[in-house]
Design a protein around this motif. Structure first.
Motif, mmCIF file in Angstrom:
data_model
loop_
_atom_site.group_PDB
_atom_site.id
_atom_site.type_symbol
_atom_site.label_atom_id
_atom_site.label_comp_id
_atom_site.label_asym_id
_atom_site.label_seq_id
_atom_site.Cartn_x
_atom_site.Cartn_y
_atom_site.Cartn_z
ATOM 1 N N CYS A 1 12.830 -30.140 -4.622
ATOM 2 C CA CYS A 1 13.708 -31.290 -4.866
ATOM 3 C C CYS A 1 15.103 -30.842 -5.296
ATOM 4 N N LEU B 1 18.502 -31.607 -3.220
ATOM 5 C CA LEU B 1 19.624 -32.312 -3.830
ATOM 6 C C LEU B 1 20.900 -31.489 -3.724
ATOM 7 N N PRO C 1 16.755 -36.244 -0.397
ATOM 8 C CA PRO C 1 16.253 -36.074 -1.766
ATOM 9 C C PRO C 1 15.787 -37.385 -2.395
ATOM 10 N N LEU C 2 16.350 -38.490 -1.953
ATOM 11 C CA LEU C 2 15.902 -39.781 -2.469
ATOM 12 C C LEU C 2 14.483 -40.078 -2.010
ATOM 13 N N SER D 1 11.910 -37.999 -3.885
ATOM 14 C CA SER D 1 11.629 -38.429 -5.260
ATOM 15 C C SER D 1 11.064 -39.844 -5.325
ATOM 16 N N GLY E 1 12.229 -42.527 -7.909
ATOM 17 C CA GLY E 1 13.659 -42.333 -7.674
ATOM 18 C C GLY E 1 14.319 -43.557 -7.071
ATOM 19 N N LEU F 1 17.082 -45.969 -8.826
ATOM 20 C CA LEU F 1 18.345 -46.201 -8.130
ATOM 21 C C LEU F 1 18.697 -47.687 -8.104
ATOM 22 N N CYS G 1 22.272 -39.089 -8.879
ATOM 23 C CA CYS G 1 21.641 -37.797 -9.172
ATOM 24 C C CYS G 1 20.607 -37.945 -10.284
ATOM 25 N N SER H 1 18.799 -40.587 -10.985
ATOM 26 C CA SER H 1 17.598 -41.241 -10.455
ATOM 27 C C SER H 1 16.739 -40.252 -9.667
ATOM 28 N N ILE H 2 17.367 -39.347 -8.930
ATOM 29 C CA ILE H 2 16.604 -38.352 -8.177
ATOM 30 C C ILE H 2 15.940 -37.362 -9.126
ATOM 31 N N ALA I 1 11.971 -37.067 -9.577
ATOM 32 C CA ALA I 1 11.297 -35.795 -9.286
ATOM 33 C C ALA I 1 10.472 -35.320 -10.480
#
Length: 88
Positions: free
Chosen positions: A13, A17, A34-35, A38, A42, A46, A57, A59-60, A64
């Motif tokens: 992850c 990202l 990456p969203l 996650s 994630g 978001l 970032c 939220s990701i 994760a």
């Protein structure tokens, strides 16, 4: 202690990202990867957090971390195994 599977997931992850941030340009779909990695946490974060690159970032990263906890829990459960009780 974090399992190997959870660590590998977190590394994957983080690399996704970092790649997405470097590869992102106007109209680029690089940030979707990456969203999705996650998801679902994630994506939910978001939707809840305010707009902005930092919140994206965050939220990701939080998604994760939650997913890594689940992966670690599943890895421990599979490693421990379960033998069915025999009926008497």
């Amino acid at each position: 202690m974090c399992s190997l599977a959870a660590r590998l997931y977190l590394i994957a992850c983080a690399l996704m990202l970092a790649w997405a941030i470097l590869a992102a340009s106007e109209g680029s779909m690089a940030l979707v990867l990456p969203l999705v990695a996650s998801a679902p946490v994630g994506i939910l974060l978001l939707l809840v957090l305010p707009d902005g690159a930092g919140m994206f970032c965050l939220s990701i990263v939080l998604g994760a971390l939650v997913n890594a906890l689940v992966v670690g829990w599943c890895a421990r459960a599979l490693r421990r195994g379960h033998t069915p009780e025999t009926a008497a």
